[in-house]
Enzyme design. Structure first.
Site, PDB file in Angstrom:
ATOM      1  N   LYS A   1     -78.851 -12.900  33.998  1.00  0.00           N
ATOM      2  CA  LYS A   1     -79.692 -12.656  32.834  1.00  0.00           C
ATOM      3  C   LYS A   1     -80.122 -11.197  32.704  1.00  0.00           C
ATOM      4  CE  LYS A   1     -81.604 -17.241  31.955  1.00  0.00           C
ATOM      5  NZ  LYS A   1     -80.557 -17.999  32.597  1.00  0.00           N
TER       6      LYS A   1
ATOM      7  N   LYS B   1     -88.256 -15.834  35.304  1.00  0.00           N
ATOM      8  CA  LYS B   1     -86.942 -16.445  35.134  1.00  0.00           C
ATOM      9  C   LYS B   1     -86.017 -16.038  36.269  1.00  0.00           C
ATOM     10  CE  LYS B   1     -86.704 -16.960  30.110  1.00  0.00           C
ATOM     11  NZ  LYS B   1     -85.882 -16.662  28.915  1.00  0.00           N
TER      12      LYS B   1
ATOM     13  N   GLY C   1     -79.999 -23.944  32.651  1.00  0.00           N
ATOM     14  CA  GLY C   1     -80.419 -25.340  32.584  1.00  0.00           C
ATOM     15  C   GLY C   1     -81.900 -25.546  32.781  1.00  0.00           C
ATOM     16  N   GLY C   2     -82.701 -24.508  32.549  1.00  0.00           N
ATOM     17  CA  GLY C   2     -84.141 -24.636  32.675  1.00  0.00           C
ATOM     18  C   GLY C   2     -84.661 -24.508  34.100  1.00  0.00           C
TER      19      GLY C   2
ATOM     20  N   HIS D   1     -85.502 -21.997  18.972  1.00  0.00           N
ATOM     21  CA  HIS D   1     -84.250 -21.642  19.646  1.00  0.00           C
ATOM     22  C   HIS D   1     -83.151 -21.670  18.588  1.00  0.00           C
ATOM     23  CE1 HIS D   1     -81.304 -21.959  23.156  1.00  0.00           C
ATOM     24  NE2 HIS D   1     -80.557 -22.144  22.075  1.00  0.00           N
TER      25      HIS D   1
ATOM     26  N   GLU E   1     -77.568 -16.895  22.314  1.00  0.00           N
ATOM     27  CA  GLU E   1     -78.815 -17.605  22.063  1.00  0.00           C
ATOM     28  C   GLU E   1     -79.959 -16.616  21.834  1.00  0.00           C
ATOM     29  OE1 GLU E   1     -79.473 -20.358  25.254  1.00  0.00           O
ATOM     30  OE2 GLU E   1     -77.879 -21.694  24.568  1.00  0.00           O
TER      31      GLU E   1
ATOM     32  N   ARG F   1     -68.915 -20.415  27.127  1.00  0.00           N
ATOM     33  CA  ARG F   1     -68.148 -21.666  27.097  1.00  0.00           C
ATOM     34  C   ARG F   1     -68.368 -22.331  25.756  1.00  0.00           C
ATOM     35  NH1 ARG F   1     -72.412 -25.122  27.351  1.00  0.00           N
ATOM     36  NH2 ARG F   1     -74.164 -24.558  28.668  1.00  0.00           N
TER      37      ARG F   1
END
Length: 646
Positions: free
Chosen positions: A116, A158, A164-165, A208, A275, A297
């Site tokens: 990230k 983060k 996936g959270g 989102h 995103e 993906r």
């Protein structure tokens, strides 16, 4: 175009890829674990190769076995689907080194977007707006505390390698930072083998919104508009739609332009999703969205994009992987109507979304099931704005067994119509007519989400479900009674013309009274039916056995059973069959055909109503047949063991 393809995945995405391959004349190879021997994707493929035991760590995550399966089967390419190894750069690299074609972006691109902090550095350099935060190498407590002060609270911790959270913690005040840091680092190390974290300013009512991008090996990159995925639970998407509600054209141009700029900056090839997190406290504007991450993906929610653009994104993937140019230029990609998708999961929302598994005794998704033309790409008339189109992407059908060892999603119900309201109406209606029996499902929960005025008004945000969780997860208290009345009416219908055939509840010197004892989701209930009012609301119902029925009430399925008093009496007297006394899961089978047993010997153990139940032999005998398997979810009355004389 590729001639043969191995799909390194399972379930609905494997089936969906296979359908496109069939249309294009591409030979398909499936891989499967012990749990998926009889899975739909295995039956659909031209060839299937066993790769290991049921746990994903021993099968679908075994890169070496998958590559070997491709070689043995003669496949020339590997499509990873999503999840499992789809964003594993080492796997992509190993596929290429084995002389196979990887259907996806390069390993270098996966690596650059997988971290990230690196992804946000690249985004900043490409001119993409990024939230204020800290993404430095220094990870000591003093540095992180100082950076947190600079960013300001509330903020998010983060995991740098997260997804996936996992590895995310909300810190509302300075005093909580140390404890949440420790927790986030521990989870990041456990989940990703990398304990590094970054800090990011919190958007308190986030939306989102993501952009579908596509690149080829010839330097071109395009977008296929945006999707809104703001309806989430614990950072997992629940319902997705395209285009985003309330999206102004100038903001769309800015957001999609930023996504394409990022794709070009990394030389992106294949399908990808950029995103963005959006400030939901204000109307959409050019300064309200910020880069979140890039998924390298195909996304679960890709069907809504296909339906509004009339494209097949799997076909695009295969063509790009074959070295072809993108099928369409940016100006030729249409945007038509509105599409919405609901993720159907084997889980019980009323029990904290506890995952379920077992045999699907009934599986019907209303109009989506009946009218879906294809689960691969968009129908040819997808761009006809006057049509409502239904699509079902699923890896399961009635009679199949849902394993307990994988993700709980079993299907996706997708509807496209001329506007958002019509699409929501059509999907809600279909969910309301759905019947899923044998396992718990979230269909009723999904319908309540769709019908809520906040969602209808496009005012929801990522945290909205958590705020309304009680109202959304608890089914109406009267649904069991309604289901019971439906079955009672059917059972108390007159069967002939003579007075003895009438079931009108007539009693001498007393008011007419009709009632019947039923089991509603395993609980005994005496259902009274008013003889003067035989008409009731029509609800979908399916017969599972001679004395067991599944009834749908607004998306929630109720199991209605007729108590089998004859079987109970036979068991007391010493009968031949041992049947499930209630719906539940078989957790142990202690006999097999041919075994000799004695009276009161435990033959099987079931788990039902949060308790274990030992089922014993009613008499001495020899096991003639076993009617279930360990791990199977069975309905009441299903024969588990049958005996015969010694």
């Amino acid at each position: 175009m590729l001639k043969s393809l191995l799909i390194a995945n399972r379930g609905e995405i494997a089936c969906r890829i296979i359908e496109t391959c069939k249309r294009l004349g591409v030979r398909t190879v499936a891989v499967y674990s012990d749990a998926d021997v009889y899975a739909r994707h295995v039956a659909m493929a031209d060839e299937a190769v066993h790769i290991g035991a049921s746990p994903a760590t021993e099968s679908y995550l075994q890169a070496g076995r998958i590559i070997e399966a491709a070689k043995v089967s003669g496949a020339e390419a590997i499509h990873p689907g999503y999840g499992f190894l789809s964003e594993n750069a080492d796997f992509a690299e190993a596929v290429a080194k084995a002389g196979l074609i990887w259907v996806g972006p390069t390993a270098a691109t996966i690596r650059s977007m997988g971290l990230k902090d690196e992804a946000k550095r690249i985004a900043e350099e490409a001119g993409v707006p990024v939230l204020p935060g800290y993404r430095g190498e220094a990870q000591d407590a003093a540095t992180l505390e100082g950076e947190a002060e600079r960013i300001g609270y509330p903020l998010l911790i983060k995991a740098v390698a997260g997804g996936g959270g996992r590895g995310i913690r909300l810190v509302a005040r300075k005093e909580d930072l140390a404890g949440e840091l420790e927790s986030a680092v521990r989870e990041a190390k456990s989940s990703f083998g990398d304990g590094r974290v970054m800090l990011e300013k919190l958007v308190e009512q986030p939306r989102h919104i993501e952009v579908q991008v596509f690149g080829d090996s010839h330097g071109d990159a395009v977008h296929l508009y945006e999707r809104d995925c703001s309806l989430q639970r614990r950072r997992q998407k629940v319902v997705e739609e395209a285009p985003a509600p309330g999206m102004p054209e100038d903001v769309r141009a800015a957001m999609t332009g930023a996504a394409v700029d990022l794709a070009k900056a990394v030389g992106y090839q294949g399908a990808g999703t950029v995103e963005f997190i959006v400030d939901g406290t204000r109307p959409l504007a050019k300064d309200t969205f910020f880069f979140l991450e890039m998924n390298t993906r195909l996304q679960v929610e890709h069907p809504v994009t296909e339906l509004i653009t009339g494209t097949d994104l799997v076909e695009w993937q295969l063509r790009v992987a074959s070295g072809e140019k993108l099928p369409l230029k940016q100006g030729d990609i249409p945007l038509n109507g509105h599409a919405i998708e609901a993720r159907i999961c084997a889980e019980d929302p009323a029990d904290n979304f506890r995952p379920g598994a077992g045999r699907l005794y009934a599986f019907n998704l209303g109009n989506v099931e009946r009218l879906s033309e294809s689960s691969a790409g968009a129908p040819a008339d997808a761009l006809d704005g006057d049509l409502t189109l239904y699509r079902l992407d699923s890896g399961f059908g009635a009679g199949d067994t849902v394993p307990a060892v994988y993700d709980s999603m079993i299907a996706k119900a997708i509807v496209k119509s001329w506007d958002r309201e019509s699409a929501i109406d059509a999907l809600s209606e279909s969910l309301g007519e759905s019947i899923i029996a044998g396992i718990p499902s979230n269909v009723g929960f999904l319908k309540r989400c769709l019908d809520h005025p906040v969602f209808r008004g496009g005012e929801h945000h990522v945290n909205w479900i958590a705020e309304e969780i009680d109202a959304l997860t608890q089914a109406k208290t009267d649904i069991r009674e309604a289901a019971g009345r439906l079955v009672a009416h059917a059972l108390l219908t007159d069967t002939g013309d003579t007075p003895f055939d009438q079931k009108d509840g007539w009693r001498l010197n007393a008011p007419a009274h009709r009632s019947i004892r039923l089991k509603l989701d395993g609980e005994i209930a005496d259902i009274a039916v008013d003889a003067r009012d035989p008409v009731m609301e029509i609800m979908p119902a399916i017969s599972i056995t001679d004395h067991s029925f599944a009834v749908a009430v607004d998306g929630d399925t109720v199991l209605v059973d007729i108590p089998d008093y004859e079987a109970e009496a036979e068991a007391i007297a010493g009968g031949d069959k041992v049947s499930a006394p209630m719906p539940g899961k078989v957790i142990d089978l202690r006999v097999q055909p041919g075994d000799e047993v004695t009276k009161d010997q435990t033959l099987a153990v079931m788990e039902a109503m949060k308790m274990e139940h030992s089922l014993k032999a009613p008499r001495d005998g020899i096991v003639k047949a076993v009617g279930a398997s360990v791990g199977e979810q069975v309905a009441e009355g299903v024969m588990l063991v049958e005996l015969e004389e010694v």
